[in-house]
Design an enzyme around this catalytic site. Structure first.
Site, short mmCIF file in Angstrom:
data_model
loop_
_atom_site.label_atom_id
_atom_site.label_comp_id
_atom_site.label_asym_id
_atom_site.label_seq_id
_atom_site.Cartn_x
_atom_site.Cartn_y
_atom_site.Cartn_z
N ASP A 207 0.83 -1.21 0.00
CA ASP A 207 0.00 0.00 0.00
C ASP A 207 0.86 1.26 0.00
O ASP A 207 1.91 1.31 0.64
CB ASP A 207 -0.90 -0.02 1.25
CG ASP A 207 -1.77 1.20 1.36
OD1 ASP A 207 -2.61 1.41 0.47
OD2 ASP A 207 -1.62 1.95 2.35
N GLU B 130 1.21 -0.46 -5.15
CA GLU B 130 0.31 0.66 -5.41
C GLU B 130 1.18 1.91 -5.42
O GLU B 130 1.44 2.51 -4.39
CB GLU B 130 -0.77 0.77 -4.33
CG GLU B 130 -1.79 1.85 -4.65
CD GLU B 130 -2.40 2.51 -3.42
OE1 GLU B 130 -3.42 3.18 -3.57
OE2 GLU B 130 -1.85 2.36 -2.32
#
Length: 829
Positions: free
Chosen positions: A405, A458
């Site tokens: 993330d 990401e």
């Protein structure tokens, strides 16, 4: 009796200030014999028992009324195994003395932890069942180098920090204590005395289980066995395989209808996994499940990185969930959050009174967007903690990949900061060199220890080399989320179709960087929260147009190069934003409530997945330029896109998208291979609640030049739809005769200008030579059903487009000038 313990030392124990309990407690040699000392608050009587003979050796004297005992045994001149028989009121218990056991930590482990290079620190730190001197118990270890004193507290000692102070290993900063008879499921924490003499009660950073919020204790749990990755799971993660990911938040995919409470891991597995299998997804990606205190963070602010959240059950339950997914042939990816952590007092923040896991300076250690703290990746022990955690999830639970993330927030020191709010690196730059090195190291470890594991980033910037191997200067990820593609295409789809012609490049620009990384096309949870609307509500128009737009978009996405990711609920076009506190709106799939619209989209996604897996042209060369070619890239006026996908054998599959509500009849474009083409998927089909306009039968290519190709086909493109054509059979073509190439406009579209006589000849010819840009566009834009009859081909082409008489629901457009034409068309029909 005589003891060598001073009153000041005893006071230090009861005040919770003594830092070296093993120097005082337990068994010690003296000139007068063996002395045993015990700290047993509130005990009345303590007797030493020889474990081998079970004889009473001596009774210890109570040196301090608060419960400090000592006794010298002149008859003993060597250490022996013993137990303590302790009286607390009317209760008499025989216990093992934790302070008679030698240090458990191995010298190599201690050295590797100190260096921050331990491959599996979770096997050493935390709470582990073990046996020592034939005594079973739990060995506790904690890294807290700046604490004055650390104790284990829990159910087993009345949460009293005086009872079990730990041994300190100076070289590594690790505290250790083996406590016999601690049981599975017991709750515990660590009590730390910091340099400012403040007590801190902390959860175990390496705990394998934790309490459900709002409680914060760690829980004794068993370390799962290492799981080996199978060849089939490894293959499913490869670049040349179809990867279709279903992103899931376990707490809201489906809930208990009676009380709106969560399902447990087993209940979720029993419902979710068959559904994912039926829908044709190849992977499940779970939003973070490491223990976290705040439901509203969705797991993206974790505290217990090594503990599967207790919201849905035990670690064993989560392990069963993963096993069931694998049994169904589905790989499991976990969202992993090594970028930041919350500042809750029981967590990592100022762990031992110092900025241990985070940076001390807020310009480096505080995340302004999320009010969280940023890991200090330059500290080896912190890097070890995080890298070991990634390996833990993969090898102990058998996960097939991790998605990291917020990578951009990690690798840039100035991320979301203004000038003066960040500290440059040693070279004066904005890159976080330590974070970059950490990511390279973690990806390298995962790739070498478990080849085939998928590592996905990401990463929302243009940082170069995200998916390059570390040895080639890259970060070492296997895939990167294509945030640029997602933002551009959604921005395009939000537009009224009349304005899309002016934003044509939003759908073509992505090809300029398509092969710079290995991409995943993400329609994730981030796009359906915080007022962004659901994907369905992003689409313009009335109900028909909204659903048609979304279906066309999905068709385009599934054919575009890159692996696919779709957040739960989007597969059936949920109308409202995602709410983590409620189940998805499954009732919309009912014909009565959803009118067939939502079930139509669900059926389309299912068919897209199956077509995607069946047609290797759609995935095999995702990362290679030879797998893609624009056939029509410049038809901005009609908002039509045509491209060809190819597999490793060069076999083509043609994709046509029309992003206006106007059907395009006799739309001609060039093809590379002469032959017969068959429509294999049409997002406008009746079964998807579309208008049903299609290209019935097989379409033969013709020797008519178009878009720089000597062969072309003429098709009907339904309104707001994407259509796939597969080459059914190739046809040998005679030596090409010289064909006069038509002029093109400045923007690359084929010119429509012809002299009057040539135009007239074309209109009366039985063999149509009208190109897409030459065909008269249908201006109709009404909600009524209009019968579209395609021009019948000449008798020498009996197999091509036998008829096109399906009724097409053609929706309204924003063009006011089109209303008159629309009315005329309706009247003529």
């Amino acid at each position: 009796m005589t003891t060598f313990v001073t009153q000041d030392t005893i006071n230090a124990f009861f005040d919770g200030r003594h830092a070296d309990p093993f120097a005082v407690l337990g068994m010690h040699e003296t000139d007068n014999g063996i002395e045993i000392r015990a700290l047993l608050p509130d005990a009345g009587r303590v007797v030493v028992i020889d474990k081998e003979t079970q004889d009473e050796v001596c009774e210890l004297s109570r040196i301090d009324e608060r419960g400090f005992f000592a006794g010298i045994m002149p008859q003993r001149n060597s250490f022996f195994n013993y137990q303590l028989q302790v009286s607390w009121g009317n209760e008499v218990l025989r216990i093992e003395d934790p302070y008679r056991f030698h240090p458990m930590i191995q010298e190599l482990d201690n050295w590797l932890l100190a260096e921050g290079s331990h491959l599996r620190p979770y096997e050493v730190l935390g709470a582990h069942f073990m046996e020592c001197d034939h005594v079973s118990g739990v060995n506790f270890r904690l890294w807290a180098p700046n604490a004055k004193r650390v104790s284990v507290v829990g159910d087993f000692n009345y949460w009293d920090g005086r009872r079990h102070p730990m041994r300190f290993h100076q070289a590594s900063g690790v505290w250790e204590l083996f406590i016999p008879k601690v049981a599975l499921g017991d709750l515990y924490k660590f009590e730390l005395l910091d340099n400012n003499n403040r007590l801190r009660l902390k959860s175990d950073p390496y705990a394998f289980a934790a309490q459900l919020r709002p409680d914060t204790a760690s829980q004794i749990s068993v370390l799962p066995e290492i799981q080996e990755m199978t060849a089939a799971r490894r293959k499913a993660n490869q670049l040349d395989q179809p990867i279709s990911i279903y992103e899931v938040h376990l707490g809201s995919w489906r809930r208990n209808l009676a009380n709106n409470f969560w399902l447990n891991y087993d209940e979720i597995a029993d419902e979710l996994i068959p559904y994912v299998k039926e829908m044709g997804f190849t992977h499940i990606e779970l939003l973070p499940i490491s223990e976290f205190p705040f439901d509203g963070s969705w797991g993206y602010q974790p505290i217990g990185l090594y503990a599967p959240t207790s919201r849905f059950g035990s670690p064993e339950g989560f392990k069963r969930f993963v096993d069931k997914a694998h049994a169904a042939g589905i790989n499991v990816i976990l969202d992993w959050v090594p970028g930041h952590f919350p500042s809750d007092t029981h967590g990592l923040a100022t762990f031992d009174g110092t900025a241990l896991y985070e940076h001390a300076d807020p310009k480096e250690g505080y995340h302004q967007d999320w009010n969280t703290l940023i890991y200090n990746y330059g500290r080896h022990e912190v890097k070890n903690y995080l890298s070991g955690n990634a390996l833990y999830w993969v090898e102990r639970f058998g996960l097939d990949g991790i998605r990291v993330d917020a990578v951009a927030s990690m690798i840039y020191r100035d991320y979301s900061r203004r000038d003066g709010e960040w500290i440059p690196n040693q070279y004066g730059g904005r890159e976080n060199l330590e974070a970059i090195e950490f990511l390279k190291h973690t990806n390298y470890i995962l790739g070498t220890e478990h080849p085939g594991v998928m590592c996905v980033a990401e990463e929302s910037t243009a940082f170069a080399g995200v998916t390059l191997p570390p040895e080639n200067g890259g970060l070492g990820f296997n895939f990167k989320w294509n945030m640029g593609w997602m933002n551009d295409t959604l921005s395009y789809m939000k537009l009224d179709p009349i304005y899309r012609q002016y934003n044509h490049s939003k759908l073509t620009f992505g090809m300029l960087y398509q092969y710079s990384e290995n991409f995943v096309l993400p329609l994730s949870h981030d796009e359906v929260v915080h007022g962004k609307c659901s994907l369905l509500d992003k689409m313009p128009g009335d109900t028909w147009q909204k659903f048609a737009n979304l279906r066309a978009y999905y068709g385009y996405m599934w054919a575009y190069p890159g692996k696919k990711l779709l957040f739960m609920g989007n597969e059936f076009a949920q109308g409202r934003e995602w709410n983590y506190q409620e189940s998805l709106d499954w009732y919309l799939l009912d014909e009565f409530h959803g009118g067939g619209w939502h079930s139509g989209v669900q059926r389309l996604v299912k068919d897209l997945n199956k077509t995607y897996q069946k047609q290797s042209a759609l995935y095999q060369l995702d990362t290679k330029p030879e797998g893609f070619e624009w056939l029509v890239v410049d038809d901005a006026q009609n908002s039509v896109f045509v491209f060809e996908r190819r597999n490793a054998k060069g076999e083509p599959l043609i994709v046509v998208s029309n992003f206006t509500p106007v059907p395009r009849e006799n739309y001609r474009f060039g093809v590379n291979v002469a032959g017969s083409y068959e429509e294999i998927l049409n997002t406008d089909a009746d079964i998807y609640k579309g208008s049903g306009l299609n290209n019935g039968g097989v379409i033969d290519s013709e020797e008519i030049e178009s878009h720089g190709k000597t062969q072309s086909i003429s098709i009907t493109v339904p309104p707001l739809a994407t259509v796939y054509f597969k080459l059914k059979s190739a046809r040998k073509v005679a030596s090409p005769r010289k064909v006069t190439k038509k002029k093109t406009t400045a923007d690359g579209a084929e010119a429509t200008a012809k002299n009057a006589s040539a135009s007239k000849a074309t209109k009366v010819s039985t063999k149509k030579t009208v190109k897409s840009s030459e065909a008269k566009p249908v201006k109709a834009a009404t909600k009524s059903s209009v019968t579209k009859v395609a021009t019948k081909k000449s008798t020498d082409k009996p197999t091509a487009k036998a008829t096109r008489t399906k009724k097409a629901t053609v929706t309204k457009t924003a063009k006011a000038s089109a209303k008159t034409t629309a009315k005329k068309t309706k009247d003529n029909a």
